[in-house]
Scaffold this motif. Structure first.
Motif, short mmCIF file in Angstrom:
data_model
loop_
_atom_site.label_atom_id
_atom_site.label_comp_id
_atom_site.label_asym_id
_atom_site.label_seq_id
_atom_site.Cartn_x
_atom_site.Cartn_y
_atom_site.Cartn_z
N MET A 166 -5.80 -11.50 8.08
CA MET A 166 -6.21 -10.43 8.67
C MET A 166 -5.20 -9.14 9.21
SD MET A 166 -6.30 -13.56 11.82
CE MET A 166 -7.55 -14.65 12.03
N GLU A 167 -3.65 -9.73 8.56
CA GLU A 167 -3.18 -8.38 8.49
C GLU A 167 -3.67 -7.52 7.65
OE1 GLU A 167 0.47 -9.66 7.32
OE2 GLU A 167 0.61 -10.96 9.47
N ASP A 168 -4.72 -7.59 6.14
CA ASP A 168 -4.99 -7.26 4.85
C ASP A 168 -6.00 -6.66 5.31
OD1 ASP A 168 -2.88 -8.39 3.59
OD2 ASP A 168 -4.08 -10.17 2.52
N VAL A 169 -6.93 -7.65 6.20
CA VAL A 169 -8.57 -6.36 6.52
C VAL A 169 -7.88 -5.82 7.42
CG1 VAL A 169 -10.29 -6.60 8.34
CG2 VAL A 169 -9.71 -8.62 6.63
N MET A 170 -6.61 -5.51 8.50
CA MET A 170 -6.13 -3.98 9.26
C MET A 170 -5.54 -3.37 8.81
SD MET A 170 -5.06 -6.41 12.92
CE MET A 170 -4.06 -7.40 11.96
N ALA A 171 -4.93 -3.94 7.69
CA ALA A 171 -4.88 -2.49 7.61
C ALA A 171 -5.69 -2.03 5.99
CB ALA A 171 -3.74 -2.71 5.47
N ALA A 172 -6.46 -2.11 5.93
CA ALA A 172 -7.58 -1.84 4.65
C ALA A 172 -8.00 -0.85 6.65
CB ALA A 172 -8.10 -2.97 4.49
N CYS A 173 -8.25 -1.00 7.37
CA CYS A 173 -9.26 -0.70 8.52
C CYS A 173 -8.95 0.21 8.31
CB CYS A 173 -9.30 -1.82 9.86
SG CYS A 173 -10.07 -1.30 11.07
N ALA B 189 6.40 1.04 16.06
CA ALA B 189 6.75 0.61 15.05
C ALA B 189 5.86 0.92 14.17
CB ALA B 189 7.38 -0.76 15.09
N ALA B 190 4.83 -0.03 14.32
CA ALA B 190 3.12 -0.03 13.85
C ALA B 190 3.08 1.36 13.13
CB ALA B 190 2.02 -0.43 14.30
N ALA B 191 3.14 2.41 14.17
CA ALA B 191 2.64 4.10 13.76
C ALA B 191 3.72 4.01 12.67
CB ALA B 191 3.23 4.42 15.15
N LEU B 192 4.87 3.75 12.81
CA LEU B 192 5.42 4.63 11.88
C LEU B 192 4.46 3.96 10.41
CD1 LEU B 192 9.12 2.98 12.10
CD2 LEU B 192 8.11 5.75 12.70
N LEU B 193 3.67 3.01 10.13
CA LEU B 193 3.18 2.40 9.12
C LEU B 193 1.58 3.11 8.90
CD1 LEU B 193 4.71 -0.57 8.67
CD2 LEU B 193 5.33 0.82 7.79
N SER B 194 1.42 3.44 10.20
CA SER B 194 -0.23 4.52 9.63
C SER B 194 -0.30 5.64 9.10
CB SER B 194 -0.28 4.32 11.51
OG SER B 194 -0.25 5.71 11.58
N LEU C 202 12.15 -0.34 2.35
CA LEU C 202 12.58 -1.52 2.27
C LEU C 202 11.60 -2.49 3.63
CD1 LEU C 202 14.47 -2.53 -0.52
CD2 LEU C 202 12.04 -2.65 -0.85
N PHE C 203 12.33 -1.57 4.49
CA PHE C 203 12.61 -1.77 5.76
C PHE C 203 10.88 -1.91 6.75
CE2 PHE C 203 12.48 -1.31 10.59
CZ PHE C 203 13.08 -2.81 11.17
N LEU C 204 10.40 -0.23 6.14
CA LEU C 204 8.64 -0.02 6.55
C LEU C 204 8.06 -1.12 5.69
CD1 LEU C 204 9.15 3.48 6.37
CD2 LEU C 204 9.24 1.49 8.79
N HIS C 205 7.99 -1.11 4.07
CA HIS C 205 7.11 -1.93 3.52
C HIS C 205 7.14 -2.35 3.03
CE1 HIS C 205 7.00 2.96 3.40
NE2 HIS C 205 5.56 2.37 3.60
N PRO C 206 8.03 -4.35 3.32
CA PRO C 206 8.34 -5.00 2.88
C PRO C 206 7.38 -5.75 1.85
CG PRO C 206 8.01 -5.92 5.03
CD PRO C 206 7.75 -3.97 5.20
N LYS C 207 6.04 -5.73 2.54
CA LYS C 207 4.79 -6.27 1.66
C LYS C 207 4.77 -5.95 0.24
CE LYS C 207 0.62 -8.82 2.16
NZ LYS C 207 -0.81 -9.02 3.38
N GLU C 208 5.03 -4.57 0.22
CA GLU C 208 4.43 -4.39 -0.88
C GLU C 208 5.74 -3.73 -2.36
OE1 GLU C 208 4.30 0.85 -2.21
OE2 GLU C 208 4.57 0.24 -0.17
N TYR C 209 6.34 -4.73 -1.81
CA TYR C 209 7.79 -5.28 -2.83
C TYR C 209 7.68 -6.16 -2.99
CZ TYR C 209 8.69 -0.04 -2.83
OH TYR C 209 8.18 1.47 -2.74
N GLY C 210 7.19 -7.36 -2.05
CA GLY C 210 7.14 -8.70 -2.27
C GLY C 210 7.97 -8.83 -1.59
N LEU C 211 8.75 -8.41 -0.43
CA LEU C 211 9.36 -8.99 0.44
C LEU C 211 9.31 -9.66 1.50
CD1 LEU C 211 11.84 -6.25 1.26
CD2 LEU C 211 12.55 -8.20 -0.42
#
Length: 518
Positions: free
Chosen positions: A73-80, A134-139, A321-330
């Motif tokens: 679901m997280e992946d779907v929302m990121a793609a959305c 916090a989510a706005a930082l990643l948009s 890394l705090f903002l992008h953990p998944k991208e780095y396998g964290l």
């Protein structure tokens, strides 16, 4: 990762998506992509529900299915976020349904009895504004921190270090920060500063250890020097406690410091960090002499010491890394940090609590959390009945179960009160037997005549006088000395003018024992 945490983050991201304008006319290609995302979300919801059924049947694979579904679901929302015409309405409805089916409760995880689904939903809803920001930082178009810094080879080298030999420190920082976030993040939030900056500085400065103190004298989670701390309201609060060790106060001071520096250094995060580490006077002089140059300009960069040139990219790397953990396998540790007050029903110390609480499903137990949440108390300081400690719902629940009575509570108390010196058997020096002693021993054994010289009367040794001072031995703490001479730690500290919370003593130091019974 907790179902609660995943659901919260995803719901908040969707709340952000809901505010995004949607296109009315879509190409066939865009429409097909939107349909595919909706299909993926429906499949993930079906997978989630199937996982709940397995959990209900005590199938260990259920938890894996639930977590995997939430990741889908997280992946779907990121793609959305990136897909033109993607509407979050259907996905948001799916998440609202899932919030009512908490897999953690169904799987039997330890949670407080009053933590029903309704309360869980309320907790998540209360966190919506913070997490939405916090989510706005990643948009795609709202990366506040990302837009303020440069992602260059120096930062990439810092990321490499955090992900290799410094990975344990990064994970420890994240875990410690989860307990402190409720008190620290609002200070940066009110100042309009990104949370990532707070995390990055703390990762490099203290790893989230509130009582951290450097050799240079910097103290607390944000490592303020004494003079700088005084400028921003930190220091002795009148009770002997140094508020540099207080997470809330130090975060507020750091936020004020950074806003002051940003205002004089052209809103440069890099130069503000250089000032934080290498001195604001130096940073301002370099900025002025360079005509407002960028930190990464050679003429600016080379005017800072090597420590500062390393510090700046390392802080930015930790924040990245705090903002992008998944991208780095964290995968960050799962922490239940919901706050709760813990009132002691009998005297105890943080050490004793750490033992009786156990690990509670964590890797290292709760000593660091209790110390961070209660910086005024030393770990070995005995606290009286009625003392209220800042804790979490999990810690409070374990306390009531294991620390108020029973075998584990008694064992914890025995271990904390143990004195290694009592294990040493003192036999005294070997001396020759005197003549009168030989007669005494012979008579005691029924040997010899009645005319033998009677044994001398031996007087009972007198009780030694109470010592007035004590010399500190290596490895001793003030609490251990107080227990040895039967006096209160606080009274002993005041009699010797020792400041809380450290009550620092050193080998060879003489302590007055006027407050002790002897």
């Amino acid at each position: 990762m907790h179902v609660i945490a995943r659901s919260s983050a995803a719901l908040l991201a969707l709340a952000l998506l809901a505010a995004m304008p949607q296109a009315h006319a879509l190409s066939k290609r865009d429409q097909a992509a939107v349909d595919a995302l909706n299909t993926r979300m429906q499949a993930a919801e079906t997978r989630y529900r199937a996982g709940l059924v397995k959990i209900g049947n005590a199938d260990p694979a259920g938890r894996t299915e639930v977590d995997a579904a939430l990741e889908d679901m997280e992946d779907v929302m990121a793609a959305c976020v990136k897909q033109k015409g993607c509407s979050p309405t259907t996905m948001l409805a799916a998440y609202k349904r899932l919030l009512k089916q908490n897999a953690d409760v169904a799987s039997g995880d330890e949670v407080p009895e009053d933590n029903d689904d309704e309360n869980i939903a309320g907790t998540i809803a209360a966190d919506v504004p913070e997490a939405a920001r916090a989510a706005a930082l990643l948009s795609a178009d709202g990366q506040q921190f990302v837009k303020m810094v440069q992602y260059n080879p120096a930062v990439q080298a810092g990321i490499r270090r955090w992900l290799t030999d410094m990975r344990p420190s990064l994970i420890d920082t994240f875990e410690n920060y989860q307990y402190l976030r409720q008190t620290m993040w609002p200070q940066f939030q009110r100042a309009g500063l990104p949370e990532a900056l707070l995390f990055g500085v703390m990762a490099k400065e203290s790893n989230g250890r509130v009582h951290s103190t450097s050799r240079a004298g910097a103290a607390g989670p944000m490592q303020f020097m004494y003079a700088t701390g005084r400028r921003f309201g930190l220091g002795d609060d009148g009770t002997g406690f140094d508020t540099r060790y207080d997470a809330r106060a130090s975060a507020a001071a750091a936020a004020e410091y950074f806003n002051e520096r940003l205002g004089t250094l052209n809103r440069s995060i890099e130069l503000s960090l250089a000032a934080y580490n290498g001195g604001e006077g130096r940073a301002q002089r370099v900025f002025n002499s360079s005509g407002g140059g960028n930190f990464w300009d050679e003429s600016v960069y080379n005017q800072f010491p090597a420590e500062t040139r390393d510090y700046v990219p390392m802080v930015i790397a930790a924040a990245w890394l705090f903002l992008h953990p998944k991208e780095y396998g964290l995968t960050m540790p799962r922490v239940d940090a919901r706050p709760a007050a813990l009132r002691l029903v009998k005297p105890s110390s943080i050490y004793e609590l750490t033992i009786c609480l156990g690990n509670g499903g964590t890797r290292e137990g709760f000593m660091r959390a209790l110390r961070n949440l209660n910086p005024r108390y030393q770990a070995d300081q005995y606290l009286p009945t009625g003392t209220t400690l800042a804790a979490t719902t999990k810690i409070a629940g374990l306390y009531g179960r294991y620390c108020t009575q029973g075998q584990r509570a008694e064992l914890a108390h025995t271990l904390v009160m143990s004195d290694a010196s009592r294990a040493i058997v003192r036999t005294g020096p070997v001396t020759p037997v005197q003549a009168e002693d030989a007669v005494y021993e012979a008579e005691s054994a029924g040997i010899g005549s009645a005319s033998a010289t009677p044994a001398p009367v031996r007087s009972k040794p007198s009780k030694p006088a109470k010592p007035s001072t004590y010399t500190v031995k290596r490895g001793e703490t003030l609490t251990a000395i107080a227990q040895k001479f039967q006096c209160d730690t606080g009274d002993l500290a005041r009699a010797n003018k020792l400041k809380a919370p450290r009550f620092a003593i050193k080998p060879g130091q003489k302590l007055k024992l006027d407050a002790c019974e002897g």
